[in-house]
Design a protein around this motif. Structure first.
Motif, PDB file in Angstrom:
ATOM      1  N   ALA A  92      -8.665  -0.992  -3.537  1.00 26.52           N
ATOM      2  CA  ALA A  92      -8.462  -2.045  -2.442  1.00 26.52           C
ATOM      3  C   ALA A  92      -7.497  -2.648  -3.131  1.00 26.52           C
ATOM      4  O   ALA A  92      -8.018  -2.935  -4.506  1.00 26.52           O
ATOM      5  CB  ALA A  92      -9.712  -2.990  -2.836  1.00 26.52           C
ATOM      6  N   PRO A  93      -6.840  -3.556  -2.626  1.00 21.63           N
ATOM      7  CA  PRO A  93      -5.668  -4.717  -2.653  1.00 21.63           C
ATOM      8  C   PRO A  93      -6.721  -4.976  -3.403  1.00 21.63           C
ATOM      9  O   PRO A  93      -7.320  -6.186  -3.107  1.00 21.63           O
ATOM     10  CB  PRO A  93      -5.096  -4.518  -1.757  1.00 21.63           C
ATOM     11  N   PRO A  94      -5.179  -6.134  -4.714  1.00 17.88           N
ATOM     12  CA  PRO A  94      -5.836  -7.343  -5.325  1.00 17.88           C
ATOM     13  C   PRO A  94      -5.807  -7.970  -3.783  1.00 17.88           C
ATOM     14  O   PRO A  94      -5.067  -7.669  -2.680  1.00 17.88           O
ATOM     15  CB  PRO A  94      -5.279  -7.048  -6.679  1.00 17.88           C
ATOM     16  N   ARG A  95      -6.208  -9.631  -4.192  1.00 21.98           N
ATOM     17  CA  ARG A  95      -6.302 -10.352  -2.841  1.00 21.98           C
ATOM     18  C   ARG A  95      -5.707 -12.220  -3.802  1.00 21.98           C
ATOM     19  O   ARG A  95      -6.097 -11.941  -4.812  1.00 21.98           O
ATOM     20  CB  ARG A  95      -7.303 -10.516  -1.807  1.00 21.98           C
ATOM     21  N   ARG A  96      -4.767 -12.378  -2.721  1.00 12.66           N
ATOM     22  CA  ARG A  96      -5.101 -13.969  -2.976  1.00 12.66           C
ATOM     23  C   ARG A  96      -5.704 -14.867  -2.664  1.00 12.66           C
ATOM     24  O   ARG A  96      -5.812 -15.181  -1.697  1.00 12.66           O
ATOM     25  CB  ARG A  96      -2.944 -14.187  -2.471  1.00 12.66           C
ATOM     26  N   THR A  97      -6.311 -15.452  -4.057  1.00 13.58           N
ATOM     27  CA  THR A  97      -6.598 -16.921  -3.163  1.00 13.58           C
ATOM     28  C   THR A  97      -5.695 -17.978  -3.408  1.00 13.58           C
ATOM     29  O   THR A  97      -6.812 -18.860  -3.203  1.00 13.58           O
ATOM     30  CB  THR A  97      -8.238 -16.384  -3.982  1.00 13.58           C
ATOM     31  N   GLY A  98      -4.494 -18.124  -3.780  1.00 20.45           N
ATOM     32  CA  GLY A  98      -4.553 -19.381  -3.966  1.00 20.45           C
ATOM     33  C   GLY A  98      -3.378 -19.040  -4.805  1.00 20.45           C
ATOM     34  O   GLY A  98      -2.801 -18.118  -5.751  1.00 20.45           O
ATOM     35  N   PRO A  99      -2.536 -20.028  -5.385  1.00 22.35           N
ATOM     36  CA  PRO A  99      -0.957 -20.179  -5.708  1.00 22.35           C
ATOM     37  C   PRO A  99      -1.513 -19.527  -7.177  1.00 22.35           C
ATOM     38  O   PRO A  99      -2.301 -20.156  -8.008  1.00 22.35           O
ATOM     39  CB  PRO A  99      -0.759 -21.844  -6.261  1.00 22.35           C
ATOM     40  N   ARG A 100      -0.323 -18.615  -7.609  1.00 22.36           N
ATOM     41  CA  ARG A 100      -0.771 -18.034  -8.901  1.00 22.36           C
ATOM     42  C   ARG A 100      -2.563 -17.767  -9.156  1.00 22.36           C
ATOM     43  O   ARG A 100      -2.971 -17.585 -11.072  1.00 22.36           O
ATOM     44  CB  ARG A 100      -0.174 -18.630 -10.031  1.00 22.36           C
ATOM     45  N   ILE A 102      -5.207 -14.407  -8.692  1.00 19.04           N
ATOM     46  CA  ILE A 102      -5.496 -13.356  -7.941  1.00 19.04           C
ATOM     47  C   ILE A 102      -6.712 -12.818  -7.945  1.00 19.04           C
ATOM     48  O   ILE A 102      -7.657 -13.051  -8.854  1.00 19.04           O
ATOM     49  CB  ILE A 102      -4.594 -11.816  -8.411  1.00 19.04           C
ATOM     50  N   ASP A 103      -7.359 -12.206  -6.863  1.00 23.82           N
ATOM     51  CA  ASP A 103      -8.972 -11.981  -7.380  1.00 23.82           C
ATOM     52  C   ASP A 103      -8.682 -10.126  -7.207  1.00 23.82           C
ATOM     53  O   ASP A 103      -8.031  -9.581  -5.985  1.00 23.82           O
ATOM     54  CB  ASP A 103      -9.944 -11.603  -5.904  1.00 23.82           C
ATOM     55  N   ALA A 104      -9.040  -9.417  -7.917  1.00 21.50           N
ATOM     56  CA  ALA A 104      -8.924  -7.289  -8.363  1.00 21.50           C
ATOM     57  C   ALA A 104      -9.717  -6.981  -7.856  1.00 21.50           C
ATOM     58  O   ALA A 104     -10.136  -6.034  -8.135  1.00 21.50           O
ATOM     59  CB  ALA A 104      -8.381  -7.786 -10.114  1.00 21.50           C
ATOM     60  N   GLY A 105     -11.089  -7.724  -7.701  1.00 20.36           N
ATOM     61  CA  GLY A 105     -12.200  -7.203  -7.204  1.00 20.36           C
ATOM     62  C   GLY A 105     -13.337  -5.960  -7.846  1.00 20.36           C
ATOM     63  O   GLY A 105     -13.885  -5.593  -7.377  1.00 20.36           O
ATOM     64  N   GLY A 106     -12.530  -6.617  -8.813  1.00 21.34           N
ATOM     65  CA  GLY A 106     -13.915  -5.658 -10.307  1.00 21.34           C
ATOM     66  C   GLY A 106     -12.712  -4.573 -10.166  1.00 21.34           C
ATOM     67  O   GLY A 106     -13.472  -3.905 -11.176  1.00 21.34           O
ATOM     68  N   ARG A 107     -11.939  -4.131  -9.884  1.00 23.32           N
ATOM     69  CA  ARG A 107     -11.345  -2.852 -10.418  1.00 23.32           C
ATOM     70  C   ARG A 107     -10.612  -2.758 -11.428  1.00 23.32           C
ATOM     71  O   ARG A 107     -10.253  -3.349 -11.942  1.00 23.32           O
ATOM     72  CB  ARG A 107     -10.651  -2.373  -8.973  1.00 23.32           C
ATOM     73  N   VAL A 112      -5.501  -1.084  -9.917  1.00 23.55           N
ATOM     74  CA  VAL A 112      -5.013  -2.196  -8.734  1.00 23.55           C
ATOM     75  C   VAL A 112      -3.540  -2.616 -10.091  1.00 23.55           C
ATOM     76  O   VAL A 112      -3.487  -4.001  -9.514  1.00 23.55           O
ATOM     77  CB  VAL A 112      -5.855  -3.108  -8.186  1.00 23.55           C
ATOM     78  N   GLY A 113      -3.816  -2.092 -11.366  1.00 21.18           N
ATOM     79  CA  GLY A 113      -2.396  -2.844 -12.360  1.00 21.18           C
ATOM     80  C   GLY A 113      -1.530  -3.165 -11.986  1.00 21.18           C
ATOM     81  O   GLY A 113      -0.485  -4.485 -11.816  1.00 21.18           O
ATOM     82  N   ALA A 114      -0.600  -2.482 -11.317  1.00 22.19           N
ATOM     83  CA  ALA A 114       0.749  -2.136 -10.321  1.00 22.19           C
ATOM     84  C   ALA A 114       1.018  -3.376  -9.359  1.00 22.19           C
ATOM     85  O   ALA A 114       1.639  -4.095  -9.363  1.00 22.19           O
ATOM     86  CB  ALA A 114       1.460  -1.383  -9.864  1.00 22.19           C
ATOM     87  N   PRO A 115       0.014  -3.614  -7.962  1.00 21.66           N
ATOM     88  CA  PRO A 115       0.527  -4.021  -7.769  1.00 21.66           C
ATOM     89  C   PRO A 115      -0.160  -5.894  -7.700  1.00 21.66           C
ATOM     90  O   PRO A 115       0.633  -6.965  -7.738  1.00 21.66           O
ATOM     91  CB  PRO A 115      -0.881  -4.050  -6.745  1.00 21.66           C
ATOM     92  N   VAL A 116      -0.901  -6.300  -9.117  1.00 19.36           N
ATOM     93  CA  VAL A 116      -1.699  -7.188  -9.472  1.00 19.36           C
ATOM     94  C   VAL A 116      -0.291  -7.424 -10.797  1.00 19.36           C
ATOM     95  O   VAL A 116       0.146  -9.189 -10.633  1.00 19.36           O
ATOM     96  CB  VAL A 116      -2.093  -7.637 -10.594  1.00 19.36           C
ATOM     97  N   LEU A 117       0.642  -7.030 -10.763  1.00 19.66           N
ATOM     98  CA  LEU A 117       1.507  -6.593 -11.865  1.00 19.66           C
ATOM     99  C   LEU A 117       2.897  -7.796 -11.083  1.00 19.66           C
ATOM    100  O   LEU A 117       3.617  -8.166 -10.620  1.00 19.66           O
ATOM    101  CB  LEU A 117       2.040  -5.658 -12.422  1.00 19.66           C
ATOM    102  N   ALA A 118       2.532  -7.153 -10.440  1.00 16.67           N
ATOM    103  CA  ALA A 118       4.035  -7.436  -8.791  1.00 16.67           C
ATOM    104  C   ALA A 118       3.780  -8.790  -7.548  1.00 16.67           C
ATOM    105  O   ALA A 118       4.753  -9.769  -7.777  1.00 16.67           O
ATOM    106  CB  ALA A 118       3.364  -6.420  -7.288  1.00 16.67           C
ATOM    107  N   GLY A 119       2.202  -9.283  -7.859  1.00 17.29           N
ATOM    108  CA  GLY A 119       2.612 -10.273  -7.371  1.00 17.29           C
ATOM    109  C   GLY A 119       2.854 -11.885  -8.621  1.00 17.29           C
ATOM    110  O   GLY A 119       3.258 -12.347  -8.288  1.00 17.29           O
TER     111      GLY A 119
END
Length: 222
Positions: A92-100, A102-107, A112-119
Motif C-alpha cells: 500500500a502506498p505511503p501517505r502524506r500526513t502534513g508538510p514533510r 509521511i506515514d508508511a503504514g507499518g510496512r 515502500v522505501g522508493a516512494p518514501v524517498l521520492a517524497g
C-alpha cells in the motif's frame, strides 16, 4: 489449423502447478548471486506483493540498492518480509500526513522505501522529512545511492519505526558496492526468495508455452 492443447504435451508431463525448475534437495551452503539475478527476483517479489506495474522499476532498484549497501543482510530481511506459505505482504502506498511528514503504514522499507524517498527528494533540502510507521527504516540509507545520482546527499536518523530523512545539497563519496561481480548468499535465504518470486509468473500450460514462441505440435496442425 487446430491445436489440440488438451492432449499433446510434446512428451512432457506438465501440469499448471508443476515448474520445469525444481527446488534443490538441500539448502545447505552458499551460492554466488549476481546483480541481474537479484534484480529479477526482487521485481517478481514486488509484483507478488501487489506493487503497481508503473512503480515496480523504482521499487526494485531501491531493493537492489539495499543489497548493494547492506549486502546479504538486506536479502535476509527480504526473506523475512516474504515468509513461507501463503502469508505474503500486501503493498500500500505511503501517505502524506502534513508538510514533510509521511506515514508508511507499518510496512517495510523494502516495499515502500522508493516512494518514501521520492517524497523526500521532492521536498528537497531543508528541514528533515519525518517518516512514521516504517519497518526496516535503517535501510533508507541505501537511498544515498539514488541521491548521489541526483547530485544530492542523504542523512537518515532512525528511532524505532520512525525515521528523519534529510536531503543534503551535496553528495558525499558513494560507498563501495557490496554486490560487485557477485555476492555470496546462504542457500537457505536465496532459494525461498526465488521460489516465492515464481508466484509472479504465468501458470505453466501448453498455451502459455505457445505464447513464448514454441511451435505448435505437428499433430495439432490440420
Amino acid at each position: 489449423m487446430r491445436l489440440d492443447l488438451d492432449h499433446d504435451t510434446h512428451g512432457l508431463d506438465l501440469r499448471p502447478d508443476i515448474s520445469a525448475i525444481t527446488p534443490p534437495e538441500s539448502m545447505a551452503g552458499t551460492l554466488t548471486v549476481h546483480r541481474r539475478e537479484i534484480r529479477l527476483v526482487c521485481e517478481r517479489l514486488l509484483m507478488v506483493a501487489g506493487v503497481p506495474a508503473g512503480a515496480c522499476p523504482a521499487a526494485r532498484d531501491f531493493v537492489v540498492d539495499c543489497v548493494d549497501r547492506f549486502g546479504r543482510d538486506a536479502l535476509a530481511r527480504l526473506a523475512g518480509t516474504f515468509p513461507g506459505g501463503a502469508d505474503r505482504p500486501a503493498w500500500a502506498p505511503p501517505r502524506r500526513t502534513g508538510p514533510r511528514r509521511i506515514d508508511a503504514g507499518g510496512r517495510s522499507a523494502l516495499l515502500v522505501g522508493a516512494p518514501v524517498l521520492a517524497g523526500a527528494f521532492a521536498d528537497g533540502p531543508g528541514d528533515p522529512v519525518t517518516v512514521h510507521g516504517l519497518a526496516d527504516a535503517d535501510l533508507l540509507e541505501a537511498g544515498s545511492l539514488w541521491a548521489a545520482a541526483l547530485g544530492l546527499g542523504l542523512s537518515v536518523a532512525v528511532e524505532g519505526t520512525d525515521a528523519r530523512v534529510e536531503v543534503l545539497p551535496a553528495a558525499p563519496p558513494a560507498p563501495p558496492s557490496l554486490i560487485g561481480t557477485g555476492i555470496e548468499v546462504p542457500a537457505e535465504v536465496w532459494w525461498p526468495l526465488y521460489y516465492a518470486s515464481n508466484e509472479a509468473l504465468s501458470i505453466d500450460t501448453d498455451l502459455s508455452r505457445l505464447h513464448t514462441g514454441m511451435a505448435p505440435p505437428p499433430s495439432g496442425i490440420l
